[in-house]
Motif scaffolding. Structure first.
Motif, PDB file in Angstrom:
ATOM      1  N   ASP A   1      25.639 -33.990  46.884  1.00  0.00           N
ATOM      2  CA  ASP A   1      24.365 -33.121  46.649  1.00  0.00           C
ATOM      3  C   ASP A   1      24.891 -31.842  46.603  1.00  0.00           C
ATOM      4  O   ASP A   1      25.754 -31.439  47.250  1.00  0.00           O
ATOM      5  CB  ASP A   1      23.206 -33.315  47.717  1.00  0.00           C
ATOM      6  CG  ASP A   1      22.371 -34.466  47.568  1.00  0.00           C
ATOM      7  OD1 ASP A   1      22.321 -35.086  46.297  1.00  0.00           O
ATOM      8  OD2 ASP A   1      21.650 -34.776  48.324  1.00  0.00           O
ATOM      9  N   ASP A   2      24.222 -30.830  46.150  1.00  0.00           N
ATOM     10  CA  ASP A   2      24.705 -29.242  45.947  1.00  0.00           C
ATOM     11  C   ASP A   2      24.738 -28.751  47.240  1.00  0.00           C
ATOM     12  O   ASP A   2      23.779 -28.370  47.849  1.00  0.00           O
ATOM     13  CB  ASP A   2      23.859 -28.683  44.975  1.00  0.00           C
ATOM     14  CG  ASP A   2      24.164 -27.141  44.617  1.00  0.00           C
ATOM     15  OD1 ASP A   2      25.166 -26.763  45.319  1.00  0.00           O
ATOM     16  OD2 ASP A   2      23.442 -26.503  43.684  1.00  0.00           O
TER      17      ASP A   2
ATOM     18  N   GLN B   1      25.846 -25.779  48.278  1.00  0.00           N
ATOM     19  CA  GLN B   1      25.196 -24.215  48.025  1.00  0.00           C
ATOM     20  C   GLN B   1      23.637 -24.313  48.191  1.00  0.00           C
ATOM     21  O   GLN B   1      23.139 -23.402  48.827  1.00  0.00           O
ATOM     22  CB  GLN B   1      25.632 -23.588  46.727  1.00  0.00           C
ATOM     23  CG  GLN B   1      25.394 -22.105  46.614  1.00  0.00           C
ATOM     24  CD  GLN B   1      26.124 -21.290  47.688  1.00  0.00           C
ATOM     25  OE1 GLN B   1      27.181 -21.428  47.807  1.00  0.00           O
ATOM     26  NE2 GLN B   1      25.218 -20.733  48.634  1.00  0.00           N
ATOM     27  N   TYR B   2      22.957 -25.202  47.504  1.00  0.00           N
ATOM     28  CA  TYR B   2      21.741 -25.183  47.765  1.00  0.00           C
ATOM     29  C   TYR B   2      21.069 -25.433  49.110  1.00  0.00           C
ATOM     30  O   TYR B   2      20.312 -25.029  49.811  1.00  0.00           O
ATOM     31  CB  TYR B   2      20.994 -26.303  46.897  1.00  0.00           C
ATOM     32  CG  TYR B   2      19.358 -26.395  46.621  1.00  0.00           C
ATOM     33  CD1 TYR B   2      18.702 -25.640  45.943  1.00  0.00           C
ATOM     34  CD2 TYR B   2      18.678 -27.195  47.613  1.00  0.00           C
ATOM     35  CE1 TYR B   2      17.160 -25.463  45.849  1.00  0.00           C
ATOM     36  CE2 TYR B   2      17.451 -27.664  47.466  1.00  0.00           C
ATOM     37  CZ  TYR B   2      16.705 -26.501  46.838  1.00  0.00           C
ATOM     38  OH  TYR B   2      15.346 -26.370  46.843  1.00  0.00           O
TER      39      TYR B   2
ATOM     40  N   ARG C   1      17.331 -31.015  47.436  1.00  0.00           N
ATOM     41  CA  ARG C   1      17.909 -30.509  46.437  1.00  0.00           C
ATOM     42  C   ARG C   1      17.071 -29.768  45.490  1.00  0.00           C
ATOM     43  O   ARG C   1      16.006 -29.895  45.798  1.00  0.00           O
ATOM     44  CB  ARG C   1      18.642 -31.570  45.370  1.00  0.00           C
ATOM     45  CG  ARG C   1      17.702 -32.665  45.057  1.00  0.00           C
ATOM     46  CD  ARG C   1      18.518 -33.852  44.434  1.00  0.00           C
ATOM     47  NE  ARG C   1      17.671 -34.910  43.923  1.00  0.00           N
ATOM     48  CZ  ARG C   1      18.056 -36.181  43.498  1.00  0.00           C
ATOM     49  NH1 ARG C   1      19.254 -36.352  43.282  1.00  0.00           N
ATOM     50  NH2 ARG C   1      16.949 -37.052  43.054  1.00  0.00           N
TER      51      ARG C   1
END
Length: 529
Positions: A96-97, A99-100, A246
Motif C-alpha cells: 500500500d502507498d 506516503q498516504y 489507502r
C-alpha cells in the motif's frame, strides 16, 4: 381519477425522503410521501450500512468528511436503536502507498476526526482475522447503521405527526402552468390506476432518478450513475468496521451488521440507474482484492450480492466516479422557471438527516413557515414498523413470547407466523398490493442462507390463508420475490451455495412450473409466456 391534496409532496421514500417527512411533520408542515416501489428501494437499501466517521474522505473531500463526523455523532445520540457503535479500523498492508499512510493521521486532524494509531499486535488482538502483512493500523469512530430501521422509524414518527405516504406510485408527469407544477400525475403500477396530487411545493428526493424526474418538469440535472456492488457473508467476521488504509478504491470496506458482514464496494459507471445489479466479475474482483487485508475472505461463504447506485451530481466535466464529490446537492428549480420544485440528491446515508434539514429549511422559507428544525436534538423513537429488521430479534421474541400454536415460517432467520402478522398489522398506512416484498423489506425474511427458497412458499401460503392475497396474486408476488432474491444469489454460486441453488431451482421450477431464465437470472411462470 383520484386526487389528493397536501402542502408538500415528497417524491422518494429513501432515507432522505423519510427524514424530510419527519422534519417537516415536526415543524407542523403537512406532507405526503410518494414512493414508486417501497421504502429504501433505491440506494438507501443498497449500501453497506456504514456510519462514516469521515476518515474515508479526509484526502478527497474534506467537506464530506466533516459532515460525516458531525452527523455520525448526532445519529448515535438521537437514533441509538438504529446504530451499532462498533468502532472501526483503517489498516494498510504490504504494497500500500506508504506516503498516504504517513499523511493519514495529519489529514484526520485537519478535519477534527479522531484517529489513534495502534501497535500492529494490538490491532490483530482486536481483530484476529487481519492479515499478517499489516504495516499500519488506526482506530476510528466508524459504526454500523440499519438503513431499513432508520427509514421506517423516520416514516413512522412522521406519520404520528400527520404525514401521509403512498407506495407503488410512479410519477409519470407534471401538469405545468404559470411557472409552477399544478399537479403531479401518478400511476399505481400494481393496480394500473392513475391518480394525481396537488401540492403547494414538490420535493424531488428520488436519488439516482432525480435527473429523470426533474426532466419531467423541464428542469435539468447532470448526474453520473455510479453502481457499487457488495457481498454478504453468512457469518459475522469482525467486531469492527475494517477499512483499507489507502485512497478510496474498490473492495476496501468490511462492515459488520448484526449476524453477517457486508464486503465491498465497487464503482462502475452505468448509463441508467435501472441497470444496477451485481455481476460475477465484480464478485470475483471484490474477494480477490479484499483478501489482502483479511485473508479468510478467500474461503468465506457468501450468501448474497447486491448493488446500489450513487447519484453523483456533476458540476463540471465528468470524470472518474471516485473523484466526484460525495457531498449533496440542494437545488431550487426557480432557476429553471419552476418556482415550487426542489431537488435534493447526492450525499451519504450518514448525512441523510442534514440533507433533510437543509431541504426543510428551503421548503419552509418558500412557504413562509418560521418553525425551526428539531431533528438535530429530538430523539427518533423506535417504532413497531421498523423493529423486525433487526438481526436476531425474531428468534429472541419467539423464545420469550412463544405461543404454542405459533409456527416458524422462516427457519434461517427464525421469523414466526405471529411476527409476520405483527408486521402486516403495523404497516396499514404503507400497504400496497405487493405484500410479500413489503414483508421482506420490513423483516429478515429471505435474508438467510436459503435466500427465500423455503420461507417464500410458506409465507405466501399464510397470506392466502389470511385472505391478504387471492387468485393468482400470491403466486405472482412469490415469483417476483424469489426472482429478486435470485439476482443476488446467482453471482455467488460456488461450493455449498451451488447445492442450495440447485435445490431452490428444482423446488420452484418443478413444483410451481416456474422457469429460470439463465440469461437474466429471473424466474417466470408458464402463463407469463
Amino acid at each position: 381519477m383520484k386526487s389528493f391534496q397536501t402542502r408538500v409532496l415528497i417524491l422518494g421514500g429513501g432515507a432522505t425522503g423519510t427524514g424530510l417527512a419527519r422534519d417537516l411533520a415536526l415543524r407542523g408542515v403537512s406532507c405526503l410521501l410518494a414512493e414508486r416501489r417501497d421504502i429504501n428501494a433505491g440506494a438507501s437499501g443498497g449500501n453497506h450500512g456504514l456510519l462514516h466517521s469521515g476518515a474515508r474522505y479526509v484526502a478527497s473531500d474534506m467537506e464530506a468528511a466533516v459532515e460525516c463526523r458531525e452527523e455520525g455523532a448526532i445519529l448515535k445520540a438521537v437514533a441509538p436503536q438504529c446504530i451499532e457503535d462498533t468502532g472501526g479500523l483503517f489498516v494498510a498492508v504490504e504494497g500500500d502507498d506508504e506516503q498516504y499512510v504517513a499523511d493519514f493521521e495529519g489529514m484526520c486532524k485537519k478535519s477534527l476526526i479522531p484517529a489513534r494509531q495502534l501497535d500492529l499486535g494490538e490491532a490483530r488482538e482486536l481483530e484476529p482475522l487481519l492479515s499478517e502483512k499489516l504495516i499500519s493500523a488506526y482506530a476510528v469512530e466508524d459504526g454500523a447503521v440499519d438503513p431499513f430501521m432508520l427509514s421506517l422509524d423516520n416514516m413512522a414518527h412522521a406519520m404520528t405527526h400527520g404525514a401521509q405516504s403512498i407506495r407503488n406510485a410512479k410519477v409519470v408527469g407534471f401538469s405545468m402552468g404559470d411557472g409552477r407544477i399544478q399537479r403531479a400525475l401518478f400511476l399505481d403500477e400494481t393496480s394500473g390506476e392513475s391518480f394525481e396530487v396537488e401540492a403547494d411545493l414538490i420535493v424531488n428526493a428520488t436519488g439516482a432518478w432525480a435527473g429523470l424526474i426533474a426532466a419531467l418538469a423541464g428542469a435539468e440535472i447532470h448526474i453520473l450513475y455510479s453502481s457499487g456492488s457488495l457481498l454478504v457473508t453468512q457469518d459475522r467476521l469482525t467486531k469492527r468496521v475494517i477499512n483499507r488504509l489507502r485512497k478510496a478504491s474498490d473492495s476496501d470496506i468490511l462492515v459488520p451488521g448484526g449476524t453477517v458482514s457486508v464486503l465491498g464496494t465497487t464503482s462502475v459507471t452505468i448509463d441508467s440507474p435501472d441497470d444496477c445489479r451485481p455481476t460475477v466479475a465484480e464478485t470475483d474482483q471484490i474477494i480477490e482484492d479484499a483478501q489482502a487485508m483479511i485473508p479468510v475472505l478467500a474461503t468465506t461463504r457468501y450468501i448474497r450480492a447486491y448493488a446500489g447506485v450513487r447519484p453523483l451530481v456533476l458540476s463540471g466535466e465528468s470524470g472518474d466516479a471516485r473523484s466526484v464529490s460525495r457531498g449533496f446537492s440542494l437545488i431550487d428549480h426557480a432557476r429553471d422557471n419552476v418556482d415550487n420544485f426542489i431537488t435534493i440528491t447526492g450525499g451519504k446515508l450518514t448525512t441523510y438527516r442534514l440533507m433533510a434539514e437543509k431541504t426543510a429549511d428551503m421548503v419552509c422559507r418558500k412557504l413562509g413557515v418560521k418553525a425551526p428544525c428539531l431533528t438535530r436534538t429530538e430523539s427518533l423513537p423506535a417504532s413497531t414498523m421498523g423493529r423486525w429488521t433487526e438481526p436476531g430479534l425474531a428468534p429472541k421474541s419467539w423464545v420469550r413470547n412463544r405461543d404454542e400454536d405459533d409456527l416458524i415460517l422462516c427457519e434461517c432467520e427464525m421469523v414466526s407466523r405471529n411476527s409476520i402478522d405483527s408486521i402486516i398489522e403495523n404497516m396499514p398506512g404503507m400497504r400496497g398490493n405487493s405484500m410479500l416484498k413489503a414483508i421482506g423489506m420490513r423483516s429478515r425474511v429471505g435474508k438467510g442462507p436459503c435466500q427465500g427458497g423455503f420461507c417464500g412458499l410458506r409465507i405466501t401460503g399464510h397470506l392466502y390463508d389470511q385472505g391478504h392475497v387471492s387468485e393468482a396474486q400470491g403466486l405472482m408476488e412469490l415469483k417476483t420475490f424469489v426472482g429478486r432474491r435470485w439476482r443476488g444469489f446467482s453471482p455467488v454460486l460456488w461450493g455449498l451455495p451451488m447445492v442450495q441453488a440447485d435445490l431452490q431451482e428444482a423446488l420452484y421450477c418443478g413444483a410451481l412450473d416456474m422457469e429460470l431464465d439463465h440469461n437474466t437470472d429471473d424466474f417466470t411462470c408458464e402463463d407469463d409466456e
